[in-house]
Write an enzyme that holds these catalytic residues in place. Structure first.
Site, mmCIF file in Angstrom:
data_model
loop_
_atom_site.group_PDB
_atom_site.id
_atom_site.type_symbol
_atom_site.label_atom_id
_atom_site.label_comp_id
_atom_site.label_asym_id
_atom_site.label_seq_id
_atom_site.Cartn_x
_atom_site.Cartn_y
_atom_site.Cartn_z
ATOM 1 N N GLU A 42 23.117 36.251 36.304
ATOM 2 C CA GLU A 42 23.338 36.103 37.742
ATOM 3 C C GLU A 42 22.040 36.381 38.500
ATOM 4 O OE1 GLU A 42 27.860 37.353 39.165
ATOM 5 O OE2 GLU A 42 26.431 38.933 38.739
ATOM 6 N N ARG A 96 24.912 27.412 41.952
ATOM 7 C CA ARG A 96 26.152 27.068 41.257
ATOM 8 C C ARG A 96 25.942 25.783 40.479
ATOM 9 N NH1 ARG A 96 29.672 31.083 40.425
ATOM 10 N NH2 ARG A 96 30.485 32.018 42.334
ATOM 11 N N GLU A 145 46.797 17.657 32.920
ATOM 12 C CA GLU A 145 45.578 18.317 32.434
ATOM 13 C C GLU A 145 45.453 19.659 33.142
ATOM 14 O OE1 GLU A 145 43.485 13.932 32.028
ATOM 15 O OE2 GLU A 145 43.049 15.235 33.742
ATOM 16 N N GLU A 171 44.088 28.933 38.315
ATOM 17 C CA GLU A 171 43.258 30.017 38.865
ATOM 18 C C GLU A 171 43.854 30.582 40.152
ATOM 19 O OE1 GLU A 171 38.655 31.115 40.072
ATOM 20 O OE2 GLU A 171 39.418 29.171 40.667
ATOM 21 N N GLU A 207 27.200 43.208 42.361
ATOM 22 C CA GLU A 207 26.458 42.140 43.043
ATOM 23 C C GLU A 207 25.675 42.630 44.260
ATOM 24 O OE1 GLU A 207 28.753 38.614 43.827
ATOM 25 O OE2 GLU A 207 29.191 38.307 41.711
ATOM 26 N N PRO A 246 45.519 24.084 42.661
ATOM 27 C CA PRO A 246 46.731 24.079 41.835
ATOM 28 C C PRO A 246 47.095 22.729 41.232
ATOM 29 C CG PRO A 246 47.296 24.234 44.169
ATOM 30 C CD PRO A 246 45.803 24.388 44.079
ATOM 31 N N GLY A 247 46.380 21.666 41.619
ATOM 32 C CA GLY A 247 46.612 20.359 41.016
ATOM 33 C C GLY A 247 46.154 20.296 39.559
ATOM 34 N N ALA A 307 32.087 37.919 44.400
ATOM 35 C CA ALA A 307 33.295 37.510 43.698
ATOM 36 C C ALA A 307 33.079 37.580 42.203
ATOM 37 C CB ALA A 307 33.666 36.089 44.098
ATOM 38 N N GLU A 365 23.525 39.663 33.531
ATOM 39 C CA GLU A 365 22.291 39.098 32.954
ATOM 40 C C GLU A 365 22.000 37.682 33.436
ATOM 41 O OE1 GLU A 365 21.913 38.780 28.785
ATOM 42 O OE2 GLU A 365 20.238 40.204 28.910
#
Lengths: 179, 179
Positions: free
Chosen positions: B139, B63, B37, B118, B95, B113-114, B75, B137
């Protein structure tokens, strides 16, 4: 100001072996809305195992998502009804053969909180004794032992590029400086 | 031995704003098969910005995936046709309002990485000058400045729990010890 986002709608896209995917519609200030794509994961552990010779135990493993062989600390997904510590001891034994009764938590972190709830628990394992490795059917790994300072160099020069491995090694190095 | 997994079939499950999801069927040794996956992501940057007072610039942000307000370095996701450095300067300005022409790469790493490709590019930004922040908008962020040693303490005591933030701070601390 940070603002807690209330879920208005939650759509389940996929239920898998390692991850699930859902898309939430959330409410923002001033009656605005946004979508949040969320990868659900049950959590994982990584183990920084230190040998009698003061080497770090790493595993070399092909990672399909990045199409690369990476150098990582032993790690794995927490199974149902398993504590993170039991999982750490199990994964260490399965992947490397090492066993110990000297294990403690180093820290916990979120791998990528922008799109996943995956939490990673990092343990420090010492006083290792060698048993027999029993990797999963679909795991093909090679084990290497390297000194701490060499591992730090491999982070700086880009040979180690896995987040949990970088965090475990740099946190351990920082700890040695403090203790 | 690590073994490169050949893709036999690739099924596209979802195409989204931040991520896509696909499931690959891969070939293993001895004619065995497994599913992988894979969450596709276009890559991201994180910026360790150091103020004139030698403080680190952090943002506090809700988050949704972890349902928590986290303390992180600025970020963001790399947009189409954007280099990682241009993205870093853009996200820092959006930001926090800070601008600079003194920016350099600290390191790159894979967040998880599993299950995802990204990659995160971490930059060090210094000689900051203050402009006006223009967050996205959706954030809502709060900016804090803290000394390096306080940031390291927050990693150890669990107040900072975002992987890119931990890696940026500990790598910078390690660098200061070397330089």
């Amino acid at each position: 100001m940070p603002f807690e986002e209330k879920t208005l709608k939650s759509e389940r896209i996929y239920e898998g072996k390692i991850i699930n995917l859902r898309v939430d519609t959330v409410e923002l200030p001033h009656k605005k809305y946004s979508k949040r794509e969320i990868v659900e994961h049950s959590g994982a552990v990584g183990i920084l195992a230190i040998t009698e010779e003061k080497n770090i135990v790493l595993v070399r493993q092909f990672r399909k998502p990045v199409e690369e062989i990476l150098l990582e600390i032993p790690a794995g997904k927490i199974e149902a009804n398993e504590t993170s510590e039991v999982c750490a001891l199990r994964e260490l034994k399965e992947e490397t053969g090492f066993e110990t009764d000297n294990i403690r938590k180093l820290l916990d972190f979120y791998t990528t909180p922008g799109f996943s709830n995956e939490i990673m628990h990092i343990f420090l394992a010492q006083n290792l004794s060698k048993g027999i490795a029993t990797p999963d059917e679909d795991e093909y790994i090679e084990i290497v032992h390297i000194p701490l300072e060499e591992a730090v160099k491999k982070i700086i020069n880009g040979e180690i590029k896995d987040s949990k491995t970088i965090i475990a090694i740099l946190t351990y190095k920082n700890l040695l400086g403090i203790e």
